[in-house]
Design an enzyme around this catalytic site. Structure first.
Site, PDB file in Angstrom:
ATOM      1  N   HIS A 146       0.830  -1.213   0.000  1.00  0.00           N
ATOM      2  CA  HIS A 146       0.000   0.000   0.000  1.00  0.00           C
ATOM      3  C   HIS A 146       0.862   1.258   0.000  1.00  0.00           C
ATOM      4  CE1 HIS A 146      -3.913  -1.908   0.287  1.00  0.00           C
ATOM      5  NE2 HIS A 146      -3.439  -2.693   1.244  1.00  0.00           N
ATOM      6  N   ASP A 161       0.865  -5.186   5.076  1.00  0.00           N
ATOM      7  CA  ASP A 161      -0.214  -6.076   4.629  1.00  0.00           C
ATOM      8  C   ASP A 161      -0.313  -6.066   3.107  1.00  0.00           C
ATOM      9  OD1 ASP A 161      -1.060  -3.338   4.862  1.00  0.00           O
ATOM     10  OD2 ASP A 161      -3.121  -3.982   4.525  1.00  0.00           O
ATOM     11  N   GLU A 162      -0.969  -7.090   2.591  1.00  0.00           N
ATOM     12  CA  GLU A 162      -1.343  -7.182   1.177  1.00  0.00           C
ATOM     13  C   GLU A 162      -0.186  -6.801   0.243  1.00  0.00           C
ATOM     14  OE1 GLU A 162      -6.143  -6.587   1.577  1.00  0.00           O
ATOM     15  OE2 GLU A 162      -4.972  -4.780   1.221  1.00  0.00           O
ATOM     16  N   LEU A 163       0.854  -7.599   0.300  1.00  0.00           N
ATOM     17  CA  LEU A 163       2.058  -7.326  -0.494  1.00  0.00           C
ATOM     18  C   LEU A 163       1.902  -7.890  -1.905  1.00  0.00           C
ATOM     19  CD1 LEU A 163       4.730  -8.169   2.241  1.00  0.00           C
ATOM     20  CD2 LEU A 163       3.614  -5.983   1.773  1.00  0.00           C
TER      21      LEU A 163
END
Length: 486
Positions: free
Chosen positions: A92, A148-150
């Site tokens: 992000h 998060d959410e790589l």
């Protein structure tokens, strides 16, 4: 209701990457947060932080000034709200990597979401961001570093080469960067504990996680926003993290921003059920197994997505969820308490949206947003697609050719003018209310996404009506019937 809660800390998440509130609005809403049962804030600054030096270009147009950050912290302190700042340091990262000056640090060239962990400059970049945030938060006990959410991790050229080496994996790559970031935090401020979102840790083998050194450096935040959250699965995950050596764990629920990227008003029932499930998770483990819970209130799904529920629109959901956590459930007494705190006559639990004013800060925004969400598009569609004069005598065919029976203008135009005037008055009121709480770019964006398309349809219909030409009547001779044969 038992009146007790397993969550010692209850933090409200402020997602500032969309529609960041003015400090004046925060000064009004912080006392309500405290009254509702919150005792902390997770502030995700993104581009609203007043970065300096080479990082200055990260600032949004209306970024808070250093003095405004200090004022926010002062207001939080007055209301006994512990502030945890959040700095994205891996995934992000769009607000950083979208800039040409940092584009070379992307994991995958075309996509600005994930940082390349192989470049020394990458760690220097996030280190500088962390240093500036910590400098303006001298009393912080925790710093959330995201992670998060790589998306696309391992797909960059450097990563592909690295992964070809024996025993290397994307999990190891993730843990390595996480450890480096956390070590930087501890080196700069030994008293600060880094927090990380847990999704990249969930599926890693226990031995790898335990041997990585990460459990000694960070505290994971287990996040799940589903109404049917798997309680048993979460308990097993907590046990796994404990075995790996993490001393403390956190939970993260959602009070808004988790049921659709363009949601206007949160479905309260969904969010209450999410919190009921988290209470069950907390009750299934050892006492104090969770340090606290972060009630997330996402404002965008990512840096490029549309705005979802504005903060004032999410207040009833937040109130209900906080009170549920405090009281151990949600019965009629708890519901009445929420209604009293918000000054509303009735909190609708099962409807996706609700109408009615209240006395809490921003309640007028909620009432007007609800009107728009419920009725604007449907009322315009009803006129364009359900009005017999419009569909029968001024169809797209007629509008393209600028043809209409003259008498039909008298049937259509007053209805369009009336509907446009009705909505224009409400929108003016909404715009004025939004301007008190938000900066001009957020007001413009929300209206352009949610209001202007429908009003423009009415304005276009009026414009077409003003431009129509009617065919001339056939000439008639004096004293003769125009229909009579010559």
């Amino acid at each position: 209701m038992s009146g007790s809660t397993p969550f010692k800390m209850r933090l409200v998440h402020l997602d500032l990457k969309g529609a960041p509130p003015k400090v004046s609005y925060l000064s009004e809403i912080f006392p309500l947060f405290r009254a509702l049962g919150a005792n902390g804030l997770l502030i995700e600054y993104e581009d609203m932080f007043p970065y300096e030096g080479p990082l200055r270009l990260l600032r949004a147009k209306y970024a808070y000034s250093p003095s405004e950050i200090k004022e926010i912290l002062h207001l939080a302190g007055l209301n006994e709200l512990e502030v945890i700042p959040l700095v994205q340091t891996f995934g992000h990262m769009e607000f950083v990597l979208k800039h040409a000056a940092f584009a070379h640090l992307r994991e995958v060239g075309p996509f600005p979401c994930t940082l390349n962990p192989h470049e020394a400059e990458s760690l220097a970049l996030v280190g500088a961001m962390i240093d500036q945030v910590l400098e303006l938060h001298p009393g912080a006990q925790w710093l959330h570093v995201g992670c998060d959410e790589l998306y696309y991790l391992g797909e960059g050229e450097a990563s592909r080469r690295w992964l070809q080496q024996e025993q290397n994996s994307t999990g190891k790559l993730c843990l390595s960067h996480m450890r480096a970031v956390a070590s930087h935090v501890k080196a700069r401020r030994p008293s600060v504990t880094p927090l990380v979102w847990d999704d990249m840790l969930r599926d890693l083998p226990e031995d790898q996680l335990a041997a990585s050194g990460v459990p000694q450096l960070v505290e994971p935040v287990l996040w799940d926003y589903a109404a049917d959250l798997d309680v048993h699965g979460k308990v097993l995950l907590m046990q796994k993290y404990r075995r790996c050596g993490f001393p403390r764990l956190w939970a993260a629920s959602a009070f808004k921003g988790a049921t659709g990227p363009s949601q206007a008003v949160p479905p309260v029932e969904h969010h209450l059920r999410n919190h009921v499930q988290w209470l069950q998770v907390a009750g299934s483990g050892p006492t104090d197994s969770l340090q606290g819970i972060i009630l997330t209130g996402w404002q965008r799904y990512d840096h490029y997505s549309v705005l979802c529920e504005l903060l004032p629109a999410g207040v009833p959901s937040l109130a209900a969820c906080l009170q549920l956590l405090l009281r151990g459930g949600f019965d009629e007494d708890v519901k009445a308490k929420v209604e009293n705190l918000l000054g509303i006559s009735s909190l609708e639990i099962t409807d996706a949206v609700r109408e009615g004013a209240g006395s809490f800060p921003g309640s007028n925004i909620l009432a007007l947003v609800t009107q728009v969400s419920l009725h604007l598009r449907s009322s315009v569609d009803a006129l364009l697609e359900g009005n017999r004069y419009v569909t029968g005598w001024f169809s797209p065919y007629h509008r393209r050719r600028k043809l209409i029976h003259p008498v039909m203008v008298q049937h259509i135009q007053p209805a369009v003018l009336s509907l446009l005037a009705q909505w224009s008055t409400l929108v003016q009121e909404l715009e004025a209310a939004l301007q008190l709480a938000f900066y001009p770019d957020a007001v413009e964006e929300w209206l352009e996404e949610n209001v202007h398309p429908s009003l423009q349809q009415l304005q276009a219909l009026l414009q077409d009506l003003s431009e129509v030409s009617t065919p001339p009547l056939p000439p008639t001779s004096p004293g003769r019937d125009a229909a009579q044969d010559p």
